[in-house]
Write a protein that holds these residues in place. Sequence first.
Motif, PDB file in Angstrom:
ATOM      1  N   ASN A 199       9.396  57.804  49.770  1.00  0.00           N
ATOM      2  CA  ASN A 199       8.089  57.189  49.480  1.00  0.00           C
ATOM      3  C   ASN A 199       8.239  55.705  49.192  1.00  0.00           C
ATOM      4  OD1 ASN A 199       6.749  59.604  49.823  1.00  0.00           O
ATOM      5  ND2 ASN A 199       6.799  60.119  47.656  1.00  0.00           N
ATOM      6  N   THR A 200       9.290  55.325  48.478  1.00  0.00           N
ATOM      7  CA  THR A 200       9.536  53.923  48.164  1.00  0.00           C
ATOM      8  C   THR A 200       9.808  53.122  49.439  1.00  0.00           C
ATOM      9  OG1 THR A 200      10.425  54.534  46.014  1.00  0.00           O
ATOM     10  CG2 THR A 200      10.973  52.346  46.825  1.00  0.00           C
ATOM     11  N   LEU A 201      10.597  53.684  50.346  1.00  0.00           N
ATOM     12  CA  LEU A 201      10.871  52.985  51.608  1.00  0.00           C
ATOM     13  C   LEU A 201       9.594  52.803  52.430  1.00  0.00           C
ATOM     14  CD1 LEU A 201      14.222  54.693  52.645  1.00  0.00           C
ATOM     15  CD2 LEU A 201      13.907  52.348  51.858  1.00  0.00           C
ATOM     16  N   VAL A 219       9.280  52.968  59.706  1.00  0.00           N
ATOM     17  CA  VAL A 219      10.392  52.400  58.942  1.00  0.00           C
ATOM     18  C   VAL A 219      11.659  52.363  59.788  1.00  0.00           C
ATOM     19  CG1 VAL A 219      11.835  52.688  56.882  1.00  0.00           C
ATOM     20  CG2 VAL A 219       9.394  53.157  56.774  1.00  0.00           C
ATOM     21  N   ILE A 220      11.926  53.428  60.527  1.00  0.00           N
ATOM     22  CA  ILE A 220      13.117  53.483  61.376  1.00  0.00           C
ATOM     23  C   ILE A 220      12.701  53.870  62.787  1.00  0.00           C
ATOM     24  CG2 ILE A 220      14.731  54.028  59.510  1.00  0.00           C
ATOM     25  CD1 ILE A 220      14.585  56.951  60.335  1.00  0.00           C
ATOM     26  N   PRO A 221      13.475  53.450  63.790  1.00  0.00           N
ATOM     27  CA  PRO A 221      13.151  53.826  65.169  1.00  0.00           C
ATOM     28  C   PRO A 221      13.570  55.272  65.439  1.00  0.00           C
ATOM     29  CG  PRO A 221      15.132  52.516  65.137  1.00  0.00           C
ATOM     30  CD  PRO A 221      14.599  52.535  63.719  1.00  0.00           C
ATOM     31  N   THR A 222      12.961  55.873  66.414  1.00  0.00           N
ATOM     32  CA  THR A 222      13.293  57.261  66.733  1.00  0.00           C
ATOM     33  C   THR A 222      14.585  57.367  67.529  1.00  0.00           C
ATOM     34  OG1 THR A 222      11.908  57.138  68.689  1.00  0.00           O
ATOM     35  CG2 THR A 222      10.922  58.059  66.712  1.00  0.00           C
ATOM     36  N   ARG A 242       7.843  49.229  53.444  1.00  0.00           N
ATOM     37  CA  ARG A 242       7.521  48.863  54.831  1.00  0.00           C
ATOM     38  C   ARG A 242       6.062  48.417  54.931  1.00  0.00           C
ATOM     39  NH1 ARG A 242       8.923  46.180  58.153  1.00  0.00           N
ATOM     40  NH2 ARG A 242      10.927  47.171  58.173  1.00  0.00           N
ATOM     41  N   LYS A 243       5.162  49.105  54.225  1.00  0.00           N
ATOM     42  CA  LYS A 243       3.746  48.720  54.260  1.00  0.00           C
ATOM     43  C   LYS A 243       3.539  47.338  53.665  1.00  0.00           C
ATOM     44  CE  LYS A 243       1.716  53.320  54.169  1.00  0.00           C
ATOM     45  NZ  LYS A 243       0.932  54.283  53.378  1.00  0.00           N
ATOM     46  N   LYS A 244       4.248  47.020  52.585  1.00  0.00           N
ATOM     47  CA  LYS A 244       4.101  45.712  51.952  1.00  0.00           C
ATOM     48  C   LYS A 244       4.650  44.603  52.824  1.00  0.00           C
ATOM     49  CE  LYS A 244       3.937  47.077  47.130  1.00  0.00           C
ATOM     50  NZ  LYS A 244       4.529  46.929  45.799  1.00  0.00           N
ATOM     51  N   MET A 245       5.754  44.876  53.524  1.00  0.00           N
ATOM     52  CA  MET A 245       6.378  43.851  54.349  1.00  0.00           C
ATOM     53  C   MET A 245       5.705  43.710  55.700  1.00  0.00           C
ATOM     54  SD  MET A 245      10.408  44.356  53.558  1.00  0.00           S
ATOM     55  CE  MET A 245      10.832  42.954  54.563  1.00  0.00           C
ATOM     56  N   GLY A 246       4.936  44.699  56.093  1.00  0.00           N
ATOM     57  CA  GLY A 246       4.299  44.665  57.408  1.00  0.00           C
ATOM     58  C   GLY A 246       5.173  45.348  58.438  1.00  0.00           C
ATOM     59  N   SER A 285      18.325  47.106  66.176  1.00  0.00           N
ATOM     60  CA  SER A 285      18.891  46.644  64.913  1.00  0.00           C
ATOM     61  C   SER A 285      18.498  47.570  63.783  1.00  0.00           C
ATOM     62  CB  SER A 285      18.399  45.222  64.607  1.00  0.00           C
ATOM     63  OG  SER A 285      16.997  45.268  64.411  1.00  0.00           O
ATOM     64  N   ARG A 286      19.073  47.310  62.641  1.00  0.00           N
ATOM     65  CA  ARG A 286      18.745  48.088  61.445  1.00  0.00           C
ATOM     66  C   ARG A 286      17.419  47.602  60.898  1.00  0.00           C
ATOM     67  NH1 ARG A 286      22.990  50.939  59.204  1.00  0.00           N
ATOM     68  NH2 ARG A 286      24.977  50.585  60.207  1.00  0.00           N
ATOM     69  N   PRO A 287      16.809  48.368  59.990  1.00  0.00           N
ATOM     70  CA  PRO A 287      15.549  47.917  59.373  1.00  0.00           C
ATOM     71  C   PRO A 287      15.742  46.569  58.697  1.00  0.00           C
ATOM     72  CG  PRO A 287      15.995  50.182  58.827  1.00  0.00           C
ATOM     73  CD  PRO A 287      17.216  49.667  59.516  1.00  0.00           C
ATOM     74  N   ASN A 288      14.705  45.743  58.686  1.00  0.00           N
ATOM     75  CA  ASN A 288      14.826  44.408  58.135  1.00  0.00           C
ATOM     76  C   ASN A 288      14.508  44.353  56.643  1.00  0.00           C
ATOM     77  OD1 ASN A 288      12.128  44.838  58.343  1.00  0.00           O
ATOM     78  ND2 ASN A 288      11.652  42.929  59.373  1.00  0.00           N
ATOM     79  N   PHE A 289      14.921  45.358  55.910  1.00  0.00           N
ATOM     80  CA  PHE A 289      14.861  45.349  54.456  1.00  0.00           C
ATOM     81  C   PHE A 289      16.029  46.157  53.935  1.00  0.00           C
ATOM     82  CE2 PHE A 289      12.101  48.820  55.773  1.00  0.00           C
ATOM     83  CZ  PHE A 289      12.601  49.876  55.039  1.00  0.00           C
ATOM     84  N   PRO A 290      16.404  45.912  52.701  1.00  0.00           N
ATOM     85  CA  PRO A 290      17.586  46.608  52.169  1.00  0.00           C
ATOM     86  C   PRO A 290      17.365  48.108  52.088  1.00  0.00           C
ATOM     87  CG  PRO A 290      16.476  45.352  50.458  1.00  0.00           C
ATOM     88  CD  PRO A 290      15.800  45.032  51.724  1.00  0.00           C
ATOM     89  N   VAL A 291      18.323  48.840  52.613  1.00  0.00           N
ATOM     90  CA  VAL A 291      18.239  50.302  52.600  1.00  0.00           C
ATOM     91  C   VAL A 291      19.353  50.823  51.723  1.00  0.00           C
ATOM     92  CG1 VAL A 291      18.230  52.396  53.977  1.00  0.00           C
ATOM     93  CG2 VAL A 291      17.325  50.306  54.923  1.00  0.00           C
TER      94      VAL A 291
END
Length: 97
Positions: free
Chosen positions: A71-73, A48-51, A77-81, A91-97
Motif C-alpha cells: 500500500n505504501t509503494l 508501480v512495476i512493469p509486467t 507512486r500516486k504522489k510521484m505521478g 529500468s527499475r522503478p524511479n523511487f526507492p524500493v
Amino acid sequence: MATKKAAPKKAAKKAPAKKAAAKKPVVKAKKKSAPKSTNIERLTAAGVIPTENVADHDHKVINKLSAAEVNTLIKLRKKMGAAPLATMASSRPNFPV
C-alpha cells in the motif's frame, strides 16, 4: 401554596423471562471475498512495476512484502505521478524500493 403529592406508583408485573433455550445463536454470514490478488498483480495494476522483465527471484521477494508495504509503494507512486511506460520496461522503478 399547596403542593401535590405524587401518586403511589403501581408495581408493574413483568412477564417471566424466557429461557435461554428459546434464543437461537446468531450466526453471521461470511462475506464472500474476491480472489486474493498477489502483490505483483496489485503493483502492476497501480503502475508501480512493469509486467514484463521481472525475474522469478523478484516475484518471490515482492510477494513476501506485507500488505502495508505494498500500500505504501502504491501511495508513493500516486504522489510521484505515473512513470513513462517506455522507461519502466527497461529500468527499475524511479523511487526507492
